[in-house]
Design a protein around this motif. Structure first.
Motif, short mmCIF file in Angstrom:
data_model
loop_
_atom_site.label_atom_id
_atom_site.label_comp_id
_atom_site.label_asym_id
_atom_site.label_seq_id
_atom_site.Cartn_x
_atom_site.Cartn_y
_atom_site.Cartn_z
N GLY A 192 0.86 -1.06 -0.04
CA GLY A 192 -0.08 -0.07 -0.06
C GLY A 192 0.75 1.25 0.01
N VAL A 193 0.84 2.17 1.05
CA VAL A 193 1.47 3.24 1.19
C VAL A 193 2.06 3.16 2.52
N PHE A 194 3.44 3.27 2.54
CA PHE A 194 4.00 3.25 3.93
C PHE A 194 5.27 4.40 4.03
N SER A 195 4.81 5.37 4.96
CA SER A 195 5.67 6.42 5.14
C SER A 195 6.43 6.44 6.58
N MET A 196 7.91 6.71 6.55
CA MET A 196 8.24 6.35 7.77
C MET A 196 9.28 7.84 7.93
N SER A 197 9.06 8.40 9.16
CA SER A 197 9.62 9.68 9.48
C SER A 197 10.19 9.52 10.80
N GLY A 198 10.44 8.56 11.48
CA GLY A 198 11.02 8.13 12.71
C GLY A 198 10.78 6.86 13.21
N GLY A 199 11.30 6.30 14.41
CA GLY A 199 11.23 5.03 14.73
C GLY A 199 12.52 4.25 14.16
N VAL A 200 12.33 2.86 14.71
CA VAL A 200 13.33 1.85 14.44
C VAL A 200 12.77 0.63 13.92
N ILE A 201 13.28 0.02 12.91
CA ILE A 201 13.00 -1.35 12.23
C ILE A 201 14.43 -2.08 12.27
N SER A 202 14.41 -2.84 13.35
CA SER A 202 15.58 -3.69 13.57
C SER A 202 15.41 -5.13 13.90
N TYR A 203 16.48 -5.82 13.63
CA TYR A 203 16.53 -7.31 14.11
C TYR A 203 15.45 -8.05 13.88
N ASN A 204 14.90 -7.87 12.54
CA ASN A 204 13.94 -8.68 11.80
C ASN A 204 14.42 -9.72 10.86
N GLN A 205 13.84 -10.87 10.53
CA GLN A 205 14.47 -11.55 9.39
C GLN A 205 13.38 -12.22 8.55
N ALA A 206 13.91 -12.31 7.32
CA ALA A 206 13.13 -12.66 6.15
C ALA A 206 14.01 -13.36 5.06
N THR A 207 13.23 -13.94 4.01
CA THR A 207 14.06 -14.21 3.01
C THR A 207 14.29 -13.05 1.99
N TYR A 208 13.02 -12.27 1.77
CA TYR A 208 12.93 -11.34 1.06
C TYR A 208 12.75 -9.77 1.90
N GLY A 209 13.69 -8.92 2.04
CA GLY A 209 13.40 -7.82 2.92
C GLY A 209 13.33 -8.02 4.26
N GLY A 210 14.71 -8.09 4.87
CA GLY A 210 14.62 -8.20 6.28
C GLY A 210 13.69 -7.31 7.23
N GLY A 211 14.13 -6.05 6.74
CA GLY A 211 13.59 -4.90 7.51
C GLY A 211 11.85 -4.51 6.64
N VAL A 212 12.06 -4.22 5.42
CA VAL A 212 10.99 -3.90 4.84
C VAL A 212 10.66 -4.45 3.29
N TYR A 213 9.68 -4.98 2.82
CA TYR A 213 9.49 -5.50 1.50
C TYR A 213 8.52 -4.77 0.92
N ILE A 214 8.76 -4.28 -0.34
CA ILE A 214 7.61 -3.49 -1.03
C ILE A 214 7.36 -4.29 -2.23
N THR A 215 6.05 -4.63 -2.38
CA THR A 215 5.65 -5.41 -3.42
C THR A 215 4.17 -5.32 -3.62
N PRO A 216 3.70 -5.39 -5.00
CA PRO A 216 2.00 -5.24 -5.29
C PRO A 216 1.46 -6.33 -4.58
N TYR A 217 0.32 -6.39 -4.30
CA TYR A 217 -0.23 -7.26 -3.85
C TYR A 217 -0.88 -8.45 -5.11
N ASP A 218 -1.14 -7.85 -6.25
CA ASP A 218 -1.20 -8.35 -7.21
C ASP A 218 -0.35 -8.15 -8.47
N SER A 219 0.56 -8.80 -8.89
CA SER A 219 1.63 -8.60 -9.64
C SER A 219 1.22 -8.00 -10.98
N ASN A 220 -0.07 -8.18 -11.60
CA ASN A 220 -0.62 -7.70 -12.65
C ASN A 220 -1.22 -6.30 -12.54
N SER A 221 -1.11 -5.80 -11.28
CA SER A 221 -1.76 -4.62 -11.08
C SER A 221 -0.87 -3.29 -11.48
#
Length: 484
Positions: A335-364
């Motif tokens: 969707g829409v994500f805005s970050m102007s403060g705070g901390v995103i840390s020590y997270n784990q993933a295969t794609y995008g440990g901190g943040v992953y940006i992707t369409p819900y529908d790849s055809n959108s």
């Protein structure tokens, strides 16, 4: 007579001393509030007007009141049907047990499948707050017997729930038939369609089988000032909180932790699933788990036959940490994500440990946006994109004081870019990867960068800074010798 400068200094000194005293007092009361929140909640609730020992006395106390009333449970009470808080009732439920809260145990709905359609889904609920009704919880446990079916609290549109202390725990929402689609369940602990304020207490160990919002399902207004939403489970969306439709969720404190979404196909938002408006000022979202968006999942689109979402997440402060997912350990944004403060840390993933940006529908054709103007994304880990993974149709912008540092990945330690990435200031540094420690892009033309993004140019910056320092020293020495 003292000089004007001395008088001014004394005045400023007095003001500084006064401000310091105010700060210390404020700090003391904030600590006092956090440590003695249980006692303060009772001061706020007041002494009980009625003490009840069984279901009959409780229902009578609720029915006869014409003004705000505090009702204290004197032991555990088992209900045979839902307790309703009707219009124009302002009911506070507490207990006489001190910190060992008494239980209000809901009736078993027996059949986990309700014949009711939306929005009348209060069957099996312990407490139903009707439109115009107000329920305040301060020192009881709203629950069900183990193995029973039924949620904790249902708040209708126009109703209000205010939670100061106590627990809503051990509930399992019954499934209902939505307007379109298959059976599902919403809000194991709380299903809110009205207004919900959480100042303290705990919403824990609730379940939404084959549904949304293990702890809280919010289709109204939910403000979280404190307390805990922990150890809840949903099979589809929002292990801790599901914020959908036209809802508004504001997090100003408290913590959302150790929640889980179990489904592989519909596993979205271990801590928070957001398909509406979510604003985070303070608090912590940590140790949650889902396939998509371990901490937070933000979505825009038709995620279900009866739910069309338009999600936006604004992060001004707080912490999202220690969450696990396959896509988006901290946050997955469609969707829409805005970050102007705070901390995103020590997270784990295969794609995008901190943040992953992707369409819900790849055809959108829609563009999915993450704008970072402040805050820190650090110490996250992934196979691709330790800090941020920007997928096709994603639009990622870094500016001002945003920092992406000390993240780890196999490819793209700081940023893995497959979409559009624009950078104007901000910092990407000290990330680690087997390939492309700070930034990897599948197409350099998709990057608009006022700061050169190639790792090799760090040496150039170092040389430039050293040169400037040397020139500055030479100039200073020159003028110093001329003045002698």
């Amino acid at each position: 007579m003292p000089s004007k400068s001395k008088v001014t200094f004394r005045c400023l000194h007095s003001k500084a001393f006064f401000v310091s005293i105010l700060f210390v007092v404020a700090l003391f009361f904030s600590c006092f509030t956090s440590i003695f929140s249980y006692d303060l909640s009772h001061f706020a609730l007041g002494a009980p007007d009625r003490i009840v020992q069984n279901e009959s006395e409780l229902r009578n106390a609720v029915a006869i009141t014409t003004k705000p009333v505090v009702i204290a449970l004197d032991n555990d009470i088992v209900l045979t049907s839902t307790l309703s808080i009707s219009a124009n009732k302002d009911i506070t439920l507490t207990s006489t047990a001190g910190k060992n809260f008494f239980k209000l145990i809901g009736a078993d709905s027996a059949n986990p499948y309700s014949t009711f359609q939306m929005p009348n889904v209060a069957v099996g609920t312990t407490i139903d707050v009707e439109s115009g009704g107000v329920l305040r919880l301060g020192g009881i446990i709203v629950t069900h017997e183990s193995g029973s079916i039924g949620r904790g609290v249902y708040v209708n549109g126009g109703g209000s729930l205010i939670m100061y202390s106590g627990e809503i725990s051990g509930n399992s929402a019954n499934m209902f038939l939505p307007v379109v689609g298959n059976y599902c369940s919403t809000g194991g602990g709380v299903d809110n369609r009205g207004d919900f304020e959480m100042h303290g207490g705990k919403i824990s160990n609730n379940n939404a089988p084959d549904g949304y919002g293990g702890g809280v399902n919010n289709y109204g207004n939910f403000v979280m000032y404190g307390g805990e939403i922990t150890n809840n489970t949903a099979s589809r969306n929002g292990g801790g909180v599901c914020n959908g439709l036209s809802a508004n969720f504001v997090m100003s404190g408290g913590q959302i932790s150790n929640n889980k979404v179990s489904s592989v196909e519909f596993g979205f938002g271990g801590g928070v699933f957001n398909g509406a408006v979510f604003t985070m000022f303070m608090g912590k979202i940590f140790n949650n788990e889902a396939v998509h968006g371990g901490g937070v999942y933000v979505t825009t689109g038709n995620i279900h036959a009866d739910m069309t979402c338009d999600g936006s997440f604004s992060m001004f402060g707080g912490e999202i940490s220690g969450n696990i997912a396959q896509w988006g350990g901290g946050v997955q944004n469609t969707g829409v994500f805005s970050m102007s403060g705070g901390v995103i840390s020590y997270n784990q993933a295969t794609y995008g440990g901190g943040v992953y940006i992707t369409p819900y529908d790849s055809n959108s054709p829609r563009v999915y946006i993450f704008s970072m103007s402040g805050g820190v994304i650090s110490y996250n880990q992934a196979t691709y994109g330790g800090g941020v993974y920007n997928y096709f149709n994603g639009n990622f912008s870094l500016s001002k004081n945003g920092v992406i540092s000390d993240n780890i990945a196999e490819v793209g330690g700081g940023v893995y870019n497959d979409g559009t990435f624009s950078r104007r200031n901000g910092e990407i540094s000290d990330n680690t990867a087997e390939q492309y420690s700070d930034i990897y892009s599948t197409d350099d033309n998709t990057i608009s960068d006022d700061n050169t993004f190639n790792d090799d140019n760090i040496v150039g910056y170092v040389v430039l800074v050293v040169a400037l320092v040397v020139v500055s020293v030479i100039v200073c020495c020159f003028f110093r010798n001329r003045l002698k």
